[in-house]
Enzyme design. Structure first.
Site, PDB file in Angstrom:
ATOM      1  N   LYS A 144      91.654 -40.692  85.703  1.00 28.87           N
ATOM      2  CA  LYS A 144      92.874 -40.435  84.931  1.00 28.87           C
ATOM      3  C   LYS A 144      92.707 -39.258  83.992  1.00 28.87           C
ATOM      4  O   LYS A 144      91.627 -39.036  83.434  1.00 28.87           O
ATOM      5  CB  LYS A 144      93.267 -41.678  84.123  1.00 28.87           C
ATOM      6  N   TYR A 180      87.229 -43.128  79.325  1.00 29.58           N
ATOM      7  CA  TYR A 180      86.244 -44.210  79.344  1.00 29.58           C
ATOM      8  C   TYR A 180      84.831 -43.681  79.085  1.00 29.58           C
ATOM      9  O   TYR A 180      83.937 -44.458  78.747  1.00 29.58           O
ATOM     10  CB  TYR A 180      86.247 -44.943  80.688  1.00 29.58           C
ATOM     11  N   ASP A 195      88.086 -48.012  89.671  1.00 28.33           N
ATOM     12  CA  ASP A 195      88.978 -47.332  88.727  1.00 28.33           C
ATOM     13  C   ASP A 195      88.200 -46.881  87.498  1.00 28.33           C
ATOM     14  O   ASP A 195      87.501 -47.670  86.865  1.00 28.33           O
ATOM     15  CB  ASP A 195      90.096 -48.293  88.301  1.00 28.33           C
ATOM     16  N   HIS A 239      97.208 -40.496  82.195  1.00 27.74           N
ATOM     17  CA  HIS A 239      96.834 -41.735  81.518  1.00 27.74           C
ATOM     18  C   HIS A 239      97.895 -42.224  80.539  1.00 27.74           C
ATOM     19  O   HIS A 239      98.144 -43.432  80.443  1.00 27.74           O
ATOM     20  CB  HIS A 239      95.508 -41.537  80.788  1.00 27.74           C
TER      21      HIS A 239
END
Length: 313
Positions: free
Chosen positions: A119, A94, A89, A152
């Site tokens: 996401k 990120y 994931d 997200h």
């Protein structure tokens, strides 16, 4: 996030209470397995799977990558795959999609053996932006499709984003689509126009925030619950909690294993994150014991009914 003290507490608890072997846990998620074929010769322990509302098969335990960037991210992803993880994931926000992609390549595993999630961040909400953001993500990852793509957060033009994601599903670029951090009203709004129902709602849920309102609603729907930070990122003193420690001692398991098993028995998909190979292996070893109902009820008493991540609100 709290790291150092919690990491030490977790290691010390592991030394005292857990006797585990570094056996590799394996799940075959190649094309034949995805469509229910029996491979017949898997002798190693398999990670259980769940069939999503569109028939796609997903591991019930995977590897989270938030904060694992650059060289650490590459190494962590490669090691996670080497010890048996097949669900990986990541997310645009990120900042590690390129590292995750490189970790996958260094692992040597066939892309088809993995279940890869990314996401869409709020800055790219809307029909056209979503399509561009998706292409950017798969380019960074070095893949030509995603197994799962999530909105997200419920911000901006969600309707436009969902339409774009539905079209990407039809084009064969995404196998399943879903959302993250959507509350009941936001889910209801999405379902009012969605032609493809969300396969996943990835939410904050852990022993300190058990989502007693949202959890039963999702459990009663066609949308699978997935927990981000299922170990609360070590917050709230989770790795030194005496109640969890006592339960762990009963089964000769660590607090992390008790928490992940609790999620598993609640039907929640989890994606614990760690840069430590020993912890990666530890987190996989939750399928050889079962928490008694009395222990499940005891853990229920730990619910504070409040987020452990107020900065996300």
């Amino acid at each position: 996030m709290e790291k150092n003290n919690n990491e030490v507490n977790r290691r010390e608890f592991l030394k005292v209470t857990t006797k585990f072997t570094a056996a590799t846990i394996f799940i075959g998620l190649g094309s034949s397995a995805l469509f229910g074929a029996n491979t017949g010769n898997q002798k190693k322990m398999s990670i259980p799977t769940v069939t999503l509302n569109n028939g796609v098969v997903m591991p019930r335990l995977g590897f989270g990558t938030n904060t694992l960037a650059d060289a650490v991210g590459v190494r962590s992803v490669s090691e996670a795959i080497s010890v048996g993880y097949r669900l990986i994931d990541t997310a645009h926000i990120y900042g590690n999609e390129a590292a995750v992609g490189e970790g996958i390549r260094q692992s040597g595993i066939d892309r088809k053996e993995l279940f890869l999630t990314s996401k869409l961040w709020v800055d790219f909400a809307g029909y056209e932006n979503t399509k561009k953001a998706f292409e950017t993500s798969i380019k960074k990852l070095g893949v030509d499709y995603l197994d799962l793509y999530l909105i997200h957060r419920p911000r901006g033009d969600v309707k436009g984003s969902w339409l774009a994601m539905e079209e990407l599903v039809k084009a064969g670029k995404i196998r399943a689509i879903g959302v993250s951090n959507f509350d009941p009203e936001q889910m209801k709004e999405l379902l009012s126009y969605a032609k493809i129902a969300p396969a996943i709602n990835q939410i904050e849920t852990n022993v300190f925030f058990q989502e007693k309102d949202l959890y039963p609603l999702l459990k009663g729907s066609a949308t699978q619950i997935e927990a981000w930070s299922p170990l609360a990122a070590g917050r709230g003193g989770i790795f030194s909690n005496p109640i969890l420690a006592a339960i762990g001692k009963k089964y000769q398991k660590s607090i992390a294993q008790v928490c992940l098993r609790w999620h598993y028995q609640r039907g929640v998909v989890t994606i614990p994150r760690s840069s430590q190979k020993a912890h990666m292996i530890e987190n996989l070893n939750i399928f050889d014991f079962e928490l008694a109902e009395s222990d499940m009820q005891t853990i229920a008493t730990l619910d504070l009914n409040t987020t452990q991540f107020p900065e996300w609100k």
